[in-house]
Design an enzyme around this catalytic site. Structure first.
Site, PDB file in Angstrom:
ATOM      1  N   HIS A  14      -5.421  -2.840  -5.942  1.00 56.39           N
ATOM      2  CA  HIS A  14      -5.543  -2.788  -4.463  1.00 56.39           C
ATOM      3  C   HIS A  14      -6.187  -1.456  -4.111  1.00 56.39           C
ATOM      4  O   HIS A  14      -5.534  -0.407  -4.172  1.00 56.39           O
ATOM      5  CB  HIS A  14      -4.172  -2.908  -3.801  1.00 56.39           C
ATOM      6  CG  HIS A  14      -4.228  -2.936  -2.308  1.00 56.39           C
ATOM      7  ND1 HIS A  14      -3.603  -3.904  -1.554  1.00 56.39           N
ATOM      8  CD2 HIS A  14      -4.845  -2.130  -1.414  1.00 56.39           C
ATOM      9  CE1 HIS A  14      -3.828  -3.680  -0.272  1.00 56.39           C
ATOM     10  NE2 HIS A  14      -4.590  -2.600  -0.157  1.00 56.39           N
ATOM     11  N   HIS A  16      -9.184   0.689  -1.498  1.00 54.19           N
ATOM     12  CA  HIS A  16     -10.171   0.779  -0.406  1.00 54.19           C
ATOM     13  C   HIS A  16     -11.268   1.758  -0.818  1.00 54.19           C
ATOM     14  O   HIS A  16     -10.984   2.943  -1.008  1.00 54.19           O
ATOM     15  CB  HIS A  16      -9.501   1.260   0.883  1.00 54.19           C
ATOM     16  CG  HIS A  16      -8.468   0.309   1.390  1.00 54.19           C
ATOM     17  ND1 HIS A  16      -8.747  -0.716   2.260  1.00 54.19           N
ATOM     18  CD2 HIS A  16      -7.144   0.202   1.101  1.00 54.19           C
ATOM     19  CE1 HIS A  16      -7.647  -1.403   2.511  1.00 54.19           C
ATOM     20  NE2 HIS A  16      -6.654  -0.865   1.809  1.00 54.19           N
ATOM     21  N   LEU A  17     -12.485   1.250  -0.933  1.00 54.20           N
ATOM     22  CA  LEU A  17     -13.606   2.129  -1.296  1.00 54.20           C
ATOM     23  C   LEU A  17     -14.495   2.449  -0.103  1.00 54.20           C
ATOM     24  O   LEU A  17     -15.354   3.317  -0.203  1.00 54.20           O
ATOM     25  CB  LEU A  17     -14.462   1.485  -2.394  1.00 54.20           C
ATOM     26  CG  LEU A  17     -13.891   1.514  -3.813  1.00 54.20           C
ATOM     27  CD1 LEU A  17     -14.828   0.779  -4.771  1.00 54.20           C
ATOM     28  CD2 LEU A  17     -13.666   2.947  -4.297  1.00 54.20           C
ATOM     29  N   LYS A 100      -8.155 -11.940   0.823  1.00 50.87           N
ATOM     30  CA  LYS A 100      -7.168 -11.069   1.463  1.00 50.87           C
ATOM     31  C   LYS A 100      -6.784 -11.614   2.823  1.00 50.87           C
ATOM     32  O   LYS A 100      -7.647 -11.895   3.667  1.00 50.87           O
ATOM     33  CB  LYS A 100      -7.757  -9.655   1.610  1.00 50.87           C
ATOM     34  CG  LYS A 100      -6.844  -8.650   2.288  1.00 50.87           C
ATOM     35  CD  LYS A 100      -5.646  -8.268   1.416  1.00 50.87           C
ATOM     36  CE  LYS A 100      -4.633  -7.430   2.174  1.00 50.87           C
ATOM     37  NZ  LYS A 100      -4.818  -6.018   2.090  1.00 50.87           N
ATOM     38  N   HIS A 137      -1.298  -8.990   3.185  1.00 51.47           N
ATOM     39  CA  HIS A 137      -0.707  -7.837   3.879  1.00 51.47           C
ATOM     40  C   HIS A 137       0.521  -8.385   4.612  1.00 51.47           C
ATOM     41  O   HIS A 137       0.390  -9.044   5.641  1.00 51.47           O
ATOM     42  CB  HIS A 137      -1.697  -7.198   4.855  1.00 51.47           C
ATOM     43  CG  HIS A 137      -1.135  -5.979   5.521  1.00 51.47           C
ATOM     44  ND1 HIS A 137      -1.576  -4.696   5.253  1.00 51.47           N
ATOM     45  CD2 HIS A 137      -0.122  -5.849   6.418  1.00 51.47           C
ATOM     46  CE1 HIS A 137      -0.860  -3.834   5.958  1.00 51.47           C
ATOM     47  NE2 HIS A 137       0.025  -4.500   6.674  1.00 51.47           N
ATOM     48  N   HIS A 175       1.252  -4.060  -1.636  1.00 56.80           N
ATOM     49  CA  HIS A 175       1.959  -2.822  -1.275  1.00 56.80           C
ATOM     50  C   HIS A 175       3.348  -3.067  -0.678  1.00 56.80           C
ATOM     51  O   HIS A 175       3.622  -2.726   0.464  1.00 56.80           O
ATOM     52  CB  HIS A 175       1.132  -1.934  -0.349  1.00 56.80           C
ATOM     53  CG  HIS A 175       0.390  -2.635   0.759  1.00 56.80           C
ATOM     54  ND1 HIS A 175       0.980  -3.513   1.619  1.00 56.80           N
ATOM     55  CD2 HIS A 175      -0.911  -2.572   1.127  1.00 56.80           C
ATOM     56  CE1 HIS A 175       0.078  -3.951   2.468  1.00 56.80           C
ATOM     57  NE2 HIS A 175      -1.074  -3.415   2.199  1.00 56.80           N
ATOM     58  N   ASP A 248      -3.564   1.151  -3.191  1.00 55.64           N
ATOM     59  CA  ASP A 248      -3.877   1.164  -1.754  1.00 55.64           C
ATOM     60  C   ASP A 248      -4.443   2.527  -1.359  1.00 55.64           C
ATOM     61  O   ASP A 248      -4.255   2.970  -0.225  1.00 55.64           O
ATOM     62  CB  ASP A 248      -2.645   0.817  -0.910  1.00 55.64           C
ATOM     63  CG  ASP A 248      -3.032   0.415   0.523  1.00 55.64           C
ATOM     64  OD1 ASP A 248      -4.212   0.116   0.773  1.00 55.64           O
ATOM     65  OD2 ASP A 248      -2.137   0.419   1.391  1.00 55.64           O
TER      66      ASP A 248
END
Ligand code: DOR
Ligand code: ZN
Length: 346
Positions: A14, A16-17, A100, A137, A175, A248
């Site tokens: 998991h 975020h880029l 997602k 989520h 998460h 995350d």
């Protein structure tokens, strides 16, 4: 005393880029230690089609510095208009590894998420049929539900009904932050897994609020009380194959964090593996770090374990991590665990 430990190269399930300047700045922080990562699709605009995912994958690979290797595992952002055929084609080509689900309004860039879960029923059935995992989520967004209860209420009101209505759907609760999340996963079969972040193993809600408000500890789902953190620690270090590392790691510039209405996200890519060695050593579970970081994820996603390894070494002096990563959008603060860490990746 253990001086070093060598494990299969880990993956981040998991991550975020972002895009553009931020992608350029943070990608090496992950690629240095991780072989692969599940890439979150909450860009502006979001990654909603196979074509978007292919273009985003190309941008990630072109941002990778020479000499580094890294495999982005792409995801699609589920909307009420997602086309099951497009999704199935993107999965069949091997491009997309998961979808997602953001409840609309739950977090950063989630406005295009799902409001009416009945509208995505067809897509979820298609995913169950082709074995494509749904990353969730897991927070309700109802104004009358306290933010600290939103995960537990989501399990009862949304997640469990979706899973009952869609047999065979493989789901990752992303998460997780509560003992309720841990218990729900444990009570189910192997079609359900959960990622756990590094920071939720380290901070509870006091870290955010006691002695002044600490914006760099604010993320979503928000850290809960200590009993929940301890339940997450027990799950992550247990060796149970359903609990998977997903950092995350979510970069925001300091300007966007240190403000009257700051963004949610902890940036942990830089020091995650050293922090995890600390946590697992503290819990007498160093021999299970490889399960959590390197084996459980590929097993859930049906992918091979990485062939190469990384070595974590005990240091005599506390490891000095960079406090910030610079980007052309501005500096990003690296997660500070608040205690000295005597581990480094060598
Ligand atoms: O803290 C978070 N940051 N939680 C999320 O769900 C989204 C993420 C982000 O994109 O910044
Ligand atoms: Zn996230």
């Amino acid at each position: 005393m253990t001086q070093s430990i060598t494990i299969r190269r880990p993956d981040d399930w998991h991550l975020h880029l972002r895009d553009g300047a931020m992608l350029q700045a943070v990608l090496p922080e992950t690629a240095r230690h991780f072989a692969r990562a599940i890439i979150m699709p909450n860009l502006v605009p979001p990654v909603v089609t196979g074509d978007h995912a292919a273009a985003y994958r190309d941008r990630i690979l072109s941002a990778l510095p020479d000499g580094m290797s890294f495999e982005p595992l792409m995801t699609l952002y589920l909307t009420e208009n997602t086309d099951p055929q497009d999704l199935a084609a993107a999965a069949a080509s091997g491009l997309v590894k998961a979808v997602k689900l953001y409840p609309a309004g739950a977090t950063t860039n989630s406005a295009s998420g799902v409001r009416d879960f009945d509208k995505v029923r067809g897509v979820l059935e298609k995913m169950a049929e082709i074995g494509l995992p749904l990353c969730v989520h897991g927070e309700v967004t109802d104004a009358d539900i306290d933010i600290f209860d939103r995960e537990a209420v989501f399990i009862e009101r949304v997640l469990d009904p979706i899973r009952r209505a869609t047999p065979g759907l493989r789901v990752v609760m992303e998460h997780i932050t509560t003992a309720d999340g841990v218990d729900y996963v444990k009570s189910q079969d192997s079609d359900l897994g959960a990622t756990i972040t590094t920071h939720h193993l380290i901070i509870n809600r006091n870290h955010i609020l006691v002695g002044g408000i600490k914006p760099h500890y604010y993320c979503l789902p928000v850290a809960k009380r200590e009993t929940h953190r301890l339940a997450l620690r027990a799950a992550a270090t247990s060796g149970d194959a359903r609990f998977i590392l997903g950092t995350d790691s979510a970069p925001h510039t300091d300007a966007n964090k240190e403000t009257a209405c700051g963004c949610a996200g902890c940036f942990t890519a830089t020091n995650t593996m050293a922090l995890l060695a600390h946590v697992f050593e503290e819990d007498g579970a160093l021999d299970r770090l490889e399960d959590f970081a390197s084996r459980n994820g590929p097993r859930f996603y049906g992918l091979p374990v990485n062939k190469d390894t990384i070595t974590l070494t005990k240091t005599a002096e506390p490891t000095v991590f960079p406090q910030k990563i610079d980007s052309n959008d501005g500096p990003v603060t690296v997660f500070d665990p608040g205690f000295p860490v005597f581990w480094t990746v060598t």
